[in-house]
Design a protein around this motif. Structure first.
Motif, PDB file in Angstrom:
ATOM      1  N   ASP A 151       0.705  -1.254   0.058  1.00  0.00           N
ATOM      2  CA  ASP A 151       0.085  -0.072   0.125  1.00  0.00           C
ATOM      3  C   ASP A 151       0.873   1.281  -0.010  1.00  0.00           C
ATOM      4  O   ASP A 151       1.826   1.457   0.998  1.00  0.00           O
ATOM      5  CB  ASP A 151      -1.099  -0.163   1.248  1.00  0.00           C
ATOM      6  CG  ASP A 151      -1.786   1.021   1.069  1.00  0.00           C
ATOM      7  OD1 ASP A 151      -1.609   2.135   0.756  1.00  0.00           O
ATOM      8  OD2 ASP A 151      -3.111   0.848   1.799  1.00  0.00           O
ATOM      9  N   THR A 187       6.112  11.782   6.155  1.00  0.00           N
ATOM     10  CA  THR A 187       5.864  10.466   5.680  1.00  0.00           C
ATOM     11  C   THR A 187       6.777   9.572   5.899  1.00  0.00           C
ATOM     12  O   THR A 187       7.717   9.893   5.930  1.00  0.00           O
ATOM     13  CB  THR A 187       5.571  10.695   4.243  1.00  0.00           C
ATOM     14  OG1 THR A 187       5.041   9.356   3.844  1.00  0.00           O
ATOM     15  CG2 THR A 187       6.564  11.092   3.487  1.00  0.00           C
ATOM     16  N   LYS A 194       6.267   6.580   3.921  1.00  0.00           N
ATOM     17  CA  LYS A 194       6.164   5.822   2.923  1.00  0.00           C
ATOM     18  C   LYS A 194       7.199   5.266   2.281  1.00  0.00           C
ATOM     19  O   LYS A 194       7.135   4.129   1.650  1.00  0.00           O
ATOM     20  CB  LYS A 194       5.076   6.417   1.873  1.00  0.00           C
ATOM     21  CG  LYS A 194       5.832   7.679   1.219  1.00  0.00           C
ATOM     22  CD  LYS A 194       4.651   8.051   0.146  1.00  0.00           C
ATOM     23  CE  LYS A 194       5.525   9.038  -0.722  1.00  0.00           C
ATOM     24  NZ  LYS A 194       4.408   9.846  -1.690  1.00  0.00           N
ATOM     25  N   ARG A 239      -0.286  -5.403  12.296  1.00  0.00           N
ATOM     26  CA  ARG A 239       0.378  -4.585  11.333  1.00  0.00           C
ATOM     27  C   ARG A 239       1.603  -5.220  10.803  1.00  0.00           C
ATOM     28  O   ARG A 239       2.371  -4.850   9.715  1.00  0.00           O
ATOM     29  CB  ARG A 239       0.862  -3.226  11.815  1.00  0.00           C
ATOM     30  CG  ARG A 239      -0.145  -2.422  12.517  1.00  0.00           C
ATOM     31  CD  ARG A 239      -1.115  -1.658  11.413  1.00  0.00           C
ATOM     32  NE  ARG A 239      -2.108  -0.597  12.057  1.00  0.00           N
ATOM     33  CZ  ARG A 239      -3.229  -1.146  12.672  1.00  0.00           C
ATOM     34  NH1 ARG A 239      -3.305  -2.081  13.102  1.00  0.00           N
ATOM     35  NH2 ARG A 239      -3.884  -0.062  13.051  1.00  0.00           N
ATOM     36  N   GLN A 286       2.761  17.124   8.571  1.00  0.00           N
ATOM     37  CA  GLN A 286       2.907  15.884   8.404  1.00  0.00           C
ATOM     38  C   GLN A 286       4.235  15.495   7.731  1.00  0.00           C
ATOM     39  O   GLN A 286       4.608  15.847   6.669  1.00  0.00           O
ATOM     40  CB  GLN A 286       1.920  15.589   7.236  1.00  0.00           C
ATOM     41  CG  GLN A 286       0.358  15.812   7.940  1.00  0.00           C
ATOM     42  CD  GLN A 286       0.290  14.807   9.083  1.00  0.00           C
ATOM     43  OE1 GLN A 286       0.271  13.632   9.076  1.00  0.00           O
ATOM     44  NE2 GLN A 286      -0.299  15.443  10.242  1.00  0.00           N
ATOM     45  N   LYS A 328       0.076   3.984   0.809  1.00  0.00           N
ATOM     46  CA  LYS A 328       0.175   5.009   2.023  1.00  0.00           C
ATOM     47  C   LYS A 328       0.713   4.527   3.331  1.00  0.00           C
ATOM     48  O   LYS A 328       1.067   5.493   4.122  1.00  0.00           O
ATOM     49  CB  LYS A 328      -1.360   5.363   2.142  1.00  0.00           C
ATOM     50  CG  LYS A 328      -1.933   6.072   1.122  1.00  0.00           C
ATOM     51  CD  LYS A 328      -3.578   6.357   1.440  1.00  0.00           C
ATOM     52  CE  LYS A 328      -4.230   5.568   0.955  1.00  0.00           C
ATOM     53  NZ  LYS A 328      -5.516   5.183   1.096  1.00  0.00           N
ATOM     54  N   HIS A 329       1.258   3.299   3.069  1.00  0.00           N
ATOM     55  CA  HIS A 329       2.004   2.840   4.422  1.00  0.00           C
ATOM     56  C   HIS A 329       3.432   2.488   4.254  1.00  0.00           C
ATOM     57  O   HIS A 329       3.818   2.866   3.162  1.00  0.00           O
ATOM     58  CB  HIS A 329       1.565   1.385   4.698  1.00  0.00           C
ATOM     59  CG  HIS A 329      -0.184   1.280   4.754  1.00  0.00           C
ATOM     60  ND1 HIS A 329      -0.823   0.057   4.811  1.00  0.00           N
ATOM     61  CD2 HIS A 329      -0.951   2.363   5.381  1.00  0.00           C
ATOM     62  CE1 HIS A 329      -1.956   0.243   5.155  1.00  0.00           C
ATOM     63  NE2 HIS A 329      -2.196   1.491   5.312  1.00  0.00           N
ATOM     64  N   GLN A 358      -0.253   4.700  14.645  1.00  0.00           N
ATOM     65  CA  GLN A 358      -0.523   5.610  13.435  1.00  0.00           C
ATOM     66  C   GLN A 358       0.654   5.661  12.432  1.00  0.00           C
ATOM     67  O   GLN A 358      -0.023   5.766  11.372  1.00  0.00           O
ATOM     68  CB  GLN A 358      -0.559   7.131  14.291  1.00  0.00           C
ATOM     69  CG  GLN A 358      -0.823   8.193  13.131  1.00  0.00           C
ATOM     70  CD  GLN A 358      -0.886   9.456  13.975  1.00  0.00           C
ATOM     71  OE1 GLN A 358      -0.988   9.681  15.090  1.00  0.00           O
ATOM     72  NE2 GLN A 358      -0.588  10.540  13.041  1.00  0.00           N
ATOM     73  N   ASP A 402      -0.353   2.643  10.484  1.00  0.00           N
ATOM     74  CA  ASP A 402      -1.618   2.611   9.733  1.00  0.00           C
ATOM     75  C   ASP A 402      -1.643   3.630   8.619  1.00  0.00           C
ATOM     76  O   ASP A 402      -1.993   3.198   7.607  1.00  0.00           O
ATOM     77  CB  ASP A 402      -2.484   2.576  10.640  1.00  0.00           C
ATOM     78  CG  ASP A 402      -3.956   2.524  10.190  1.00  0.00           C
ATOM     79  OD1 ASP A 402      -4.253   1.439   9.244  1.00  0.00           O
ATOM     80  OD2 ASP A 402      -4.973   2.812  10.561  1.00  0.00           O
ATOM     81  N   ASP A 403      -1.298   4.726   9.191  1.00  0.00           N
ATOM     82  CA  ASP A 403      -1.488   5.951   8.195  1.00  0.00           C
ATOM     83  C   ASP A 403      -0.307   6.350   7.462  1.00  0.00           C
ATOM     84  O   ASP A 403      -0.044   6.930   6.331  1.00  0.00           O
ATOM     85  CB  ASP A 403      -1.650   7.132   8.959  1.00  0.00           C
ATOM     86  CG  ASP A 403      -3.179   7.188   9.537  1.00  0.00           C
ATOM     87  OD1 ASP A 403      -4.078   6.277   9.154  1.00  0.00           O
ATOM     88  OD2 ASP A 403      -3.535   7.813  10.521  1.00  0.00           O
ATOM     89  N   GLY A 404       0.896   5.920   7.925  1.00  0.00           N
ATOM     90  CA  GLY A 404       2.205   5.886   7.150  1.00  0.00           C
ATOM     91  C   GLY A 404       2.792   7.674   7.342  1.00  0.00           C
ATOM     92  O   GLY A 404       3.602   8.102   6.451  1.00  0.00           O
ATOM     93  N   ARG A 405       2.196   8.285   8.503  1.00  0.00           N
ATOM     94  CA  ARG A 405       2.490   9.477   8.529  1.00  0.00           C
ATOM     95  C   ARG A 405       2.418   9.989   9.894  1.00  0.00           C
ATOM     96  O   ARG A 405       1.564   9.358  10.843  1.00  0.00           O
ATOM     97  CB  ARG A 405       1.777  10.663   7.688  1.00  0.00           C
ATOM     98  CG  ARG A 405       0.213  10.359   7.854  1.00  0.00           C
ATOM     99  CD  ARG A 405      -0.466  11.248   6.655  1.00  0.00           C
ATOM    100  NE  ARG A 405      -1.897  10.955   6.657  1.00  0.00           N
ATOM    101  CZ  ARG A 405      -2.783  11.439   7.330  1.00  0.00           C
ATOM    102  NH1 ARG A 405      -2.366  12.597   8.158  1.00  0.00           N
ATOM    103  NH2 ARG A 405      -4.144  11.159   7.430  1.00  0.00           N
TER     104      ARG A 405
END
Length: 191
Positions: A39, A142, A144, A191, A140, A41-42, A126, A129-132
């Motif tokens: 993914d 990242t 990723k 995760r 923010q 975003k992760h 976080q 899950d959110d990559g940020r």
């Protein structure tokens, strides 16, 4: 920098002995990440290395940094025993966000993650899950392009017991997972 997963895995096998099953699992996950199937975003990969001291957890992280990013210098290490109190939550947030903003292509090694405060673990959820994560300036950052590796000694008694009894890998993994579920929330292990 072109990543050669076969060379990386061979280097890990040369540096870390007796962890064939773990290296095999790592090989599959790294191939998926490098091929771009994870993914976007992760983080590129999130790994949980468990076992007693001396089994090669940190050495594997160093070899991954060298193989994935060309140098062990791309390893960002945190001793999670330094983040045990509620007062350390913001400190951890700022330190990890600053480190990854300076080196976005990195291995983030979180040693002895079981020692971290629950609020720090929430930040890790976080990130995975959110990559940020927000930095001290509320910008923010990242994750990723990073790989997150959490290490723990939790479950080493189960590992030792299984090894002494000559149990197969499946039984050993079941016992270790049971030990980990006593210490970590299921969503973290997921995760």
């Amino acid at each position: 920098w072109k990543v050669d997963i076969d060379a990386l895995i061979n280097n890990i096998k040369r540096r870390v002995k007796g962890q064939e099953h773990a290296i095999e699992q790592l090989d599959g996950s790294l191939n998926i990440a490098v091929a771009g199937f994870s993914d976007p975003k992760h983080p590129m990969g999130v790994f949980f290395f468990t076992g007693p001291t001396g089994t090669g957890k940190t050495e594997t992280a160093k070899a991954m940094s060298e193989g994935l990013f060309g140098s062990e210098d791309n390893l960002i290490r945190f001793d999670m025993s330094e983040f045990q109190s509620i007062d350390s939550i913001d400190s951890f947030r700022y330190q990890i966000a600053d480190a990854i903003s300076k080196k976005p292509y990195a291995i983030v090694l979180l040693d002895e993650v079981e020692k971290a405060h629950k609020g720090v673990m929430d930040l890790l959820l976080q990130i995975t899950d959110d990559g940020r994560l927000s930095n001290r300036y509320d910008r923010q950052v990242t994750f990723k392009n990073a790989y997150i590796i959490m290490t723990t000694n939790v479950g080493h008694e189960a590992y030792q017991e299984s090894y002494e009894q000559g149990q197969d890998v499946t039984d050993m993994l079941r016992l270790i997972e049971k030990s980990l579920l006593k210490e970590f929330r299921p969503e973290m292990l997921g995760r």
